[in-house]
Design a protein around this motif. Structure first.
Motif, mmCIF file in Angstrom:
data_model
loop_
_atom_site.group_PDB
_atom_site.id
_atom_site.type_symbol
_atom_site.label_atom_id
_atom_site.label_comp_id
_atom_site.label_asym_id
_atom_site.label_seq_id
_atom_site.Cartn_x
_atom_site.Cartn_y
_atom_site.Cartn_z
ATOM 1 N N ALA A 14 0.827 -1.204 0.000
ATOM 2 C CA ALA A 14 0.000 0.000 0.000
ATOM 3 C C ALA A 14 0.863 1.256 0.000
ATOM 4 N N ALA A 15 1.958 1.231 0.756
ATOM 5 C CA ALA A 15 2.856 2.380 0.778
ATOM 6 C C ALA A 15 3.504 2.590 -0.584
ATOM 7 N N ALA A 16 3.939 1.506 -1.221
ATOM 8 C CA ALA A 16 4.541 1.619 -2.547
ATOM 9 C C ALA A 16 3.532 2.161 -3.558
ATOM 10 N N ASP A 17 2.298 1.674 -3.508
ATOM 11 C CA ASP A 17 1.254 2.179 -4.406
ATOM 12 C C ASP A 17 1.066 3.684 -4.219
ATOM 13 N N ALA A 18 1.053 4.129 -2.960
ATOM 14 C CA ALA A 18 0.826 5.548 -2.683
ATOM 15 C C ALA A 18 1.980 6.403 -3.200
ATOM 16 N N LEU A 19 3.207 5.927 -3.048
ATOM 17 C CA LEU A 19 4.360 6.694 -3.518
ATOM 18 C C LEU A 19 4.410 6.748 -5.043
ATOM 19 N N VAL A 20 4.080 5.656 -5.699
ATOM 20 C CA VAL A 20 4.051 5.651 -7.160
ATOM 21 C C VAL A 20 2.950 6.589 -7.669
ATOM 22 N N ALA A 21 1.790 6.558 -7.039
ATOM 23 C CA ALA A 21 0.697 7.442 -7.452
ATOM 24 C C ALA A 21 1.094 8.910 -7.277
ATOM 25 N N THR A 33 5.097 7.781 7.936
ATOM 26 C CA THR A 33 5.093 7.624 9.394
ATOM 27 C C THR A 33 3.911 8.331 10.052
ATOM 28 N N THR A 34 3.192 9.153 9.304
ATOM 29 C CA THR A 34 1.947 9.723 9.830
ATOM 30 C C THR A 34 0.956 8.605 10.141
ATOM 31 N N HIS A 35 0.932 7.592 9.258
ATOM 32 C CA HIS A 35 0.018 6.460 9.421
ATOM 33 C C HIS A 35 0.720 5.227 9.984
ATOM 34 N N TRP A 36 2.034 5.217 9.891
ATOM 35 C CA TRP A 36 2.825 4.051 10.278
ATOM 36 C C TRP A 36 3.964 4.541 11.170
ATOM 37 N N PRO A 37 3.675 4.959 12.384
ATOM 38 C CA PRO A 37 4.677 5.615 13.225
ATOM 39 C C PRO A 37 5.862 4.741 13.602
ATOM 40 N N ASP A 38 5.690 3.419 13.572
ATOM 41 C CA ASP A 38 6.804 2.533 13.918
ATOM 42 C C ASP A 38 7.497 1.967 12.682
ATOM 43 N N LEU A 39 7.324 2.609 11.528
ATOM 44 C CA LEU A 39 8.023 2.192 10.311
ATOM 45 C C LEU A 39 9.525 2.180 10.587
ATOM 46 N N ASN A 40 10.180 1.057 10.277
ATOM 47 C CA ASN A 40 11.611 0.965 10.543
ATOM 48 C C ASN A 40 12.406 0.952 9.239
ATOM 49 N N GLU A 41 13.729 0.963 9.371
ATOM 50 C CA GLU A 41 14.597 1.064 8.202
ATOM 51 C C GLU A 41 14.420 -0.127 7.261
#
Length: 262
Positions: A14-21, A33-41
């Motif tokens: 879903a994140a990749a789709d959003a960035l491509v769009a 990180t607004t929606h995924w605050p614990d996103l890690n490296e």
């Protein structure tokens, strides 16, 4: 980005789709990180690779981000990262780039390498360099502003957008790349000047990348272009502006690179 699915693989997709769009529509999105605050490296790099797969553009090299103190201070990111360079993002030296293709581009002067050989051993990185070039990187975050956390930037391919490399530099044998001044101009006005302080030395940045790629199951390959990181702060582009950079001093020669925005 919509509400994040619970499954990690679904969240990455879903994140990749959003960035491509965002890239294709030129409509920026909130940081991941607004929606995924614990996103890690690790997951951020997985998003970057998923985005690369969706775009399906031939890879031609890599870019390093935040290897200089100037860029880390400007953007509030405290460690280096990397992204990929693809064939459609290369602009010819002295060429023209339409502003309409990007969202909010910034320009950075850099030193670039082209690789003469594969690098399975990071200790051999320097010997695998074919040529050294002055370069401009045009970064363009797909987020709403240039304020993000490190994982956001990694997921967004380290803000990679376009790049230009000048002709191979003719440098005397033994030239210390870290000692060469790097200057950036816009329409003839000097914007910034710095030594080549990418992790202390451009070759140190290249070695960092070689080591990191091996950790990630990849490798520097023959013909890869590597941008070693912005050496001044990044400057906003406007239509009609011509940016140029020079890497040189009076004794050691060097090289130039230029780009105009339409």
């Amino acid at each position: 980005m919509p509400d994040a699915p619970t499954c990690l693989s679904e969240r990455v997709a879903a994140a990749a789709d959003a960035l491509v769009a965002a890239r294709r529509s030129r409509r920026p999105i909130p940081t991941l990180t607004t929606h995924w605050p614990d996103l890690n490296e690790s997951d951020a790099y997985a998003i970057a690779r998923a985005t690369e797969a969706l775009l399906a553009e031939p890879r031609v090299g890599y870019k390093l981000g935040y290897t200089s103190a100037a860029m880390r201070a400007q953007m509030g990111v405290d460690q280096p990262n990397y992204g990929v360079l693809t064939a459609p993002t290369r602009v010819v030296h002295g060429g023209v780039l339409p502003m309409a293709e990007l969202i909010h581009p910034l320009v950075e002067p850099e030193i670039a390498f082209v690789m003469a050989a594969d690098v399975p051993d990071p200790e051999q990185t320097g010997a695998a360099v074919a040529s050294v070039h002055a370069a401009l990187e045009i970064v363009d975050t797909r987020y709403e502003a240039y304020r993000f956390k490190a994982p956001d930037n990694i997921a967004d391919n380290s803000s990679a957008a376009r790049f230009v490399i000048g002709p191979a530099m003719a440098l005397p044998q033994g030239t210390d790349l870290a000692a060469l001044p790097v200057r950036l101009w816009a329409d003839g006005d000097l914007l910034g000047e710095s030594g080549a302080d990418a992790l202390g030395h451009p070759l140190a940045a290249l070695t960092w990348l070689a080591e990191r790629l091996l950790q990630d199951g990849a490798m520097l390959r023959t013909g890869d272009v590597v941008l070693t990181g912005g050496l001044t702060r990044a400057y906003a582009a406007q239509p009609g502006m011509r940016f140029s950079a020079r890497v040189s001093d009076s004794a050691q020669g060097g090289g130039e690179v230029a780009l105009r925005f339409l």
